[in-house]
Design a protein around this motif. Structure first.
Motif, PDB file in Angstrom:
ATOM      1  N   GLY A 101       0.816  -1.072  -0.062  1.00 18.94           N
ATOM      2  CA  GLY A 101      -0.202  -0.363  -0.160  1.00 18.94           C
ATOM      3  C   GLY A 101       1.173   1.264   0.454  1.00 18.94           C
ATOM      4  O   GLY A 101       1.442   2.007   1.378  1.00 18.94           O
ATOM      5  N   ALA A 102       0.822   2.336  -0.617  1.00 14.58           N
ATOM      6  CA  ALA A 102       1.262   3.868  -0.967  1.00 14.58           C
ATOM      7  C   ALA A 102       0.293   5.118  -0.755  1.00 14.58           C
ATOM      8  O   ALA A 102       0.095   5.253  -1.749  1.00 14.58           O
ATOM      9  N   PRO A 103      -0.316   5.512   0.424  1.00 20.50           N
ATOM     10  CA  PRO A 103      -0.692   6.005   0.895  1.00 20.50           C
ATOM     11  C   PRO A 103       0.249   7.486  -0.379  1.00 20.50           C
ATOM     12  O   PRO A 103       1.324   7.246  -0.548  1.00 20.50           O
ATOM     13  N   CYS A 104      -1.012   8.224  -0.682  1.00 17.25           N
ATOM     14  CA  CYS A 104      -0.615   9.148  -2.320  1.00 17.25           C
ATOM     15  C   CYS A 104      -0.457  10.235  -2.048  1.00 17.25           C
ATOM     16  O   CYS A 104      -1.767  10.688  -1.808  1.00 17.25           O
ATOM     17  N   GLN A 105      -0.197  11.995  -2.343  1.00 15.43           N
ATOM     18  CA  GLN A 105      -0.084  12.431  -2.005  1.00 15.43           C
ATOM     19  C   GLN A 105      -0.890  13.000  -3.536  1.00 15.43           C
ATOM     20  O   GLN A 105      -0.375  14.887  -3.754  1.00 15.43           O
ATOM     21  N   GLY A 106      -1.066  12.322  -4.668  1.00 14.20           N
ATOM     22  CA  GLY A 106      -1.546  13.166  -6.132  1.00 14.20           C
ATOM     23  C   GLY A 106      -1.000  12.725  -6.572  1.00 14.20           C
ATOM     24  O   GLY A 106       0.982  13.066  -6.559  1.00 14.20           O
ATOM     25  N   MET A 107      -0.798  12.487  -7.997  1.00 13.44           N
ATOM     26  CA  MET A 107       0.380  12.130  -9.213  1.00 13.44           C
ATOM     27  C   MET A 107       0.268  13.615  -9.658  1.00 13.44           C
ATOM     28  O   MET A 107      -1.068  14.115 -10.273  1.00 13.44           O
ATOM     29  N   VAL A 108       1.109  13.855 -10.202  1.00 14.02           N
ATOM     30  CA  VAL A 108       1.308  15.422 -11.106  1.00 14.02           C
ATOM     31  C   VAL A 108       0.771  14.805 -12.686  1.00 14.02           C
ATOM     32  O   VAL A 108       0.670  14.030 -12.886  1.00 14.02           O
ATOM     33  N   ASP A 109       0.120  15.385 -13.675  1.00 10.08           N
ATOM     34  CA  ASP A 109      -0.695  16.178 -14.665  1.00 10.08           C
ATOM     35  C   ASP A 109      -0.060  16.551 -15.406  1.00 10.08           C
ATOM     36  O   ASP A 109       1.074  17.481 -15.861  1.00 10.08           O
ATOM     37  N   ARG A 110       0.953  15.492 -16.586  1.00 16.25           N
ATOM     38  CA  ARG A 110       2.008  16.234 -17.614  1.00 16.25           C
ATOM     39  C   ARG A 110       1.666  16.246 -18.423  1.00 16.25           C
ATOM     40  O   ARG A 110       2.645  17.309 -18.571  1.00 16.25           O
ATOM     41  N   ARG A 111      -0.122  17.010 -18.568  1.00 19.89           N
ATOM     42  CA  ARG A 111      -0.388  17.750 -19.437  1.00 19.89           C
ATOM     43  C   ARG A 111      -0.865  19.014 -19.305  1.00 19.89           C
ATOM     44  O   ARG A 111      -0.609  20.304 -20.105  1.00 19.89           O
ATOM     45  N   LYS A 112      -0.914  19.431 -18.311  1.00 17.19           N
ATOM     46  CA  LYS A 112      -0.159  20.537 -17.462  1.00 17.19           C
ATOM     47  C   LYS A 112       0.722  20.933 -17.272  1.00 17.19           C
ATOM     48  O   LYS A 112       0.432  22.590 -17.427  1.00 17.19           O
ATOM     49  N   VAL A 113       1.647  20.162 -17.144  1.00 21.17           N
ATOM     50  CA  VAL A 113       2.787  20.662 -17.354  1.00 21.17           C
ATOM     51  C   VAL A 113       3.162  21.781 -18.813  1.00 21.17           C
ATOM     52  O   VAL A 113       4.058  22.228 -18.602  1.00 21.17           O
ATOM     53  N   TRP A 114       3.305  20.357 -19.049  1.00 22.50           N
ATOM     54  CA  TRP A 114       3.512  20.786 -21.273  1.00 22.50           C
ATOM     55  C   TRP A 114       2.302  22.106 -21.447  1.00 22.50           C
ATOM     56  O   TRP A 114       2.927  23.414 -22.407  1.00 22.50           O
ATOM     57  N   ALA A 115       1.570  22.003 -20.241  1.00 22.21           N
ATOM     58  CA  ALA A 115       0.153  23.594 -21.270  1.00 22.21           C
ATOM     59  C   ALA A 115       1.179  24.768 -21.144  1.00 22.21           C
ATOM     60  O   ALA A 115       1.251  25.899 -21.516  1.00 22.21           O
ATOM     61  N   PHE A 116       1.788  24.687 -19.358  1.00 22.45           N
ATOM     62  CA  PHE A 116       2.399  25.538 -18.787  1.00 22.45           C
ATOM     63  C   PHE A 116       3.447  26.125 -20.048  1.00 22.45           C
ATOM     64  O   PHE A 116       4.713  27.670 -19.983  1.00 22.45           O
ATOM     65  N   LEU A 117       4.637  25.091 -20.616  1.00 22.93           N
ATOM     66  CA  LEU A 117       5.568  25.272 -20.855  1.00 22.93           C
ATOM     67  C   LEU A 117       5.552  26.098 -21.867  1.00 22.93           C
ATOM     68  O   LEU A 117       7.006  26.603 -22.484  1.00 22.93           O
ATOM     69  N   LYS A 118       4.094  25.708 -22.589  1.00 29.15           N
ATOM     70  CA  LYS A 118       4.149  26.417 -24.407  1.00 29.15           C
ATOM     71  C   LYS A 118       5.350  25.859 -24.873  1.00 29.15           C
ATOM     72  O   LYS A 118       5.868  26.347 -25.971  1.00 29.15           O
ATOM     73  N   GLY A 119       5.415  24.810 -25.318  1.00 28.30           N
ATOM     74  CA  GLY A 119       6.019  24.434 -26.523  1.00 28.30           C
ATOM     75  C   GLY A 119       7.555  24.368 -26.517  1.00 28.30           C
ATOM     76  O   GLY A 119       8.528  23.900 -26.895  1.00 28.30           O
TER      77      GLY A 119
END
Length: 316
Positions: A101-119
Motif C-alpha cells: 500500500g502506497a499512501p498517495c499525495q496525488g499524481m502530477v498531470d504531465r499535460r498541465k505541465v506541458w501546457a504551462f511550458l508552452k512548447g
C-alpha cells in the motif's frame, strides 16, 4: 529518491527471494520526463528498476484481472479500491496477492505541465516536497506541485489504501471539505438542449481508439459490446451516434464501479474529460445508496444486490 522507492525494492527483493510471489507489479522510470511506466519484475536482481514518484499515475490494478500466478502489487488509494472491486467481482483471489500500500499525495498531470511550458521541451522533472522542478536546455522552472495535479487527485478523498498487506509509509491526511461534484451540478443545472450540446461538444473529438476502455481496471469483459458482431450494437465508423452510444453505455457499465482513478482521462490521446460521464453516476450512486466504490471490502455493491426498500424515486 522517494522514500517509498527503497521500501518497494526491499519488499520486492524479500518476496521474490523467499518465493512468496512469482513477480512484482510496480513502476520503473520511463524514457521521457514525467512518465513512470508499469513494469513486471520476476527476478530479485531486477528490483533496482522499481521506483516511486508523482508520475506513477497508471492504475496497476489493470494488470490483475484473470491472473493465475501470485504477485505483489504496489497500490495507491484508487488502485486499492479497484482491487477491492475485482475481488468482489471474482476477477482475482485475495491469496494471489501481496498488496504494497502506497499512501498517495496525488499524481502530477504531465499535460498541465506541458501546457504551462508552452512548447518548451522538458528534459528533466524532479519533486521536492510541495515543489516540482522542470528543466530543459534553456529553462529551469520551479512549480507548485499541487497546482499541477491530475484533476481527480485534486478532489480525491481516499488517498490511503483501503486494503493492503504492507504499508510503505505513514497514512497521509485525507482531504476534507472537498466538493467532488461542483462540475456535475453545473451540468445538471443546464436545460435539456444545453446539456445535450454540452456532451455532444465534449466527445466531438473522440477518435474511438478505446484507450479509455483499455486503461480502465474495471473494463474486462471478454468481448466488449462495441466489438460484438452478433448482434452489432455499435457501428465501426466515427458516426456521432455510435460515438455517443459508446460513451453513454460504457458510463452506465461503470455505475457503482468507478473509483475515479483518472485512468480513462490519462489515456485519452484527445484529452477528452470523459470523467464527466462517470462522475455523474458516481454522484447518483452515492446519493441514492450512500455507497462509494471499493471503499468497503465486505459486502456487495448496491447494483449487485436487491432490497425491498431500494430507492425508486427515479421511476415515474
Amino acid at each position: 529518491m522517494h522514500a517509498y522507492t527503497e521500501k518497494i525494492r526491499e519488499a520486492a527483493q524479500r518476496l521474490l527471494a523467499e518465493k512468496k510471489v512469482d513477480g512484482v507489479i510496480g513502476f520503473r522510470m520511463g524514457t521521457i520526463p514525467m512518465i513512470s511506466e508499469p513494469v513486471f519484475i520476476r527476478h530479485a536482481d531486477q528490483v533496482n528498476q522499481l521506483v516511486w514518484n508523482g508520475f506513477c499515475g497508471v492504475n496497476l490494478a489493470n494488470y490483475l484481472v484473470k491472473r493465475k500466478d501470485r504477485v505483489a502489487i504496489v497500490a495507491k488509494g484508487c488502485d486499492s479500491r479497484n482491487i477491492v472491486l475485482q475481488l468482489q467481482e471474482n476477477q482475482i483471489r485475495r491469496d494471489q496477492m501481496v498488496i504494497l500500500g502506497a499512501p498517495c499525495q496525488g499524481m502530477v498531470d504531465r499535460r498541465k505541465v506541458w501546457a504551462f511550458l508552452k512548447g518548451r521541451d522538458p528534459l528533466q522533472a524532479t519533486e521536492d516536497g510541495a515543489s516540482l522542478r522542470v528543466s530543459g536546455r534553456d529553462f529551469d522552472e520551479v512549480l507548485d506541485r499541487q497546482a499541477f495535479l491530475q484533476d481527480n487527485c485534486r478532489i480525491c478523498t481516499h488517498r490511503n489504501p483501503v486494503i493492503y498487506d504492507e504499508l510503505l509509509g505513514d497514512p497521509v491526511p485525507e482531504q476534507t471539505g472537498v466538493d467532488r461534484y461542483e462540475d456535475v451540478r453545473r451540468v445538471e443545472a443546464m436545460g435539456f438542449e444545453e446539456r445535450w450540446r454540452y456532451f455532444e461538444d465534449l466527445i466531438a473529438s473522440c477518435i474511438r481508439c478505446y484507450a479509455c476502455r483499455n486503461a480502465c481496471p474495471m473494463c474486462y469483459c471478454p468481448t466488449c459490446f462495441v466489438d460484438e458482431s452478433r448482434p452489432q450494437w455499435v457501428g465501426k465508423t466515427l458516426d456521432p451516434t455510435d460515438t455517443r452510444t459508446f460513451h453513454l453505455l460504457r458510463a452506465f457499465h461503470m455505475a457503482g464501479r468507478c473509483t475515479d482513478c483518472g485512468a480513462c482521462e490519462r489515456a485519452c490521446p484527445m484529452a477528452i474529460p470523459v470523467r464527466q460521464f462517470t462522475k455523474k453516476l458516481e454522484k447518483d450512486i452515492k446519493e441514492l445508496y450512500g455507497y462509494e466504490a471499493g471503499v468497503v471490502p465486505e459486502g456487495r455493491p448496491p447494483l449487485d444486490t436487491y432490497r425491498p426498500d431500494d430507492p425508486q424515486d427515479f421511476i415515474k
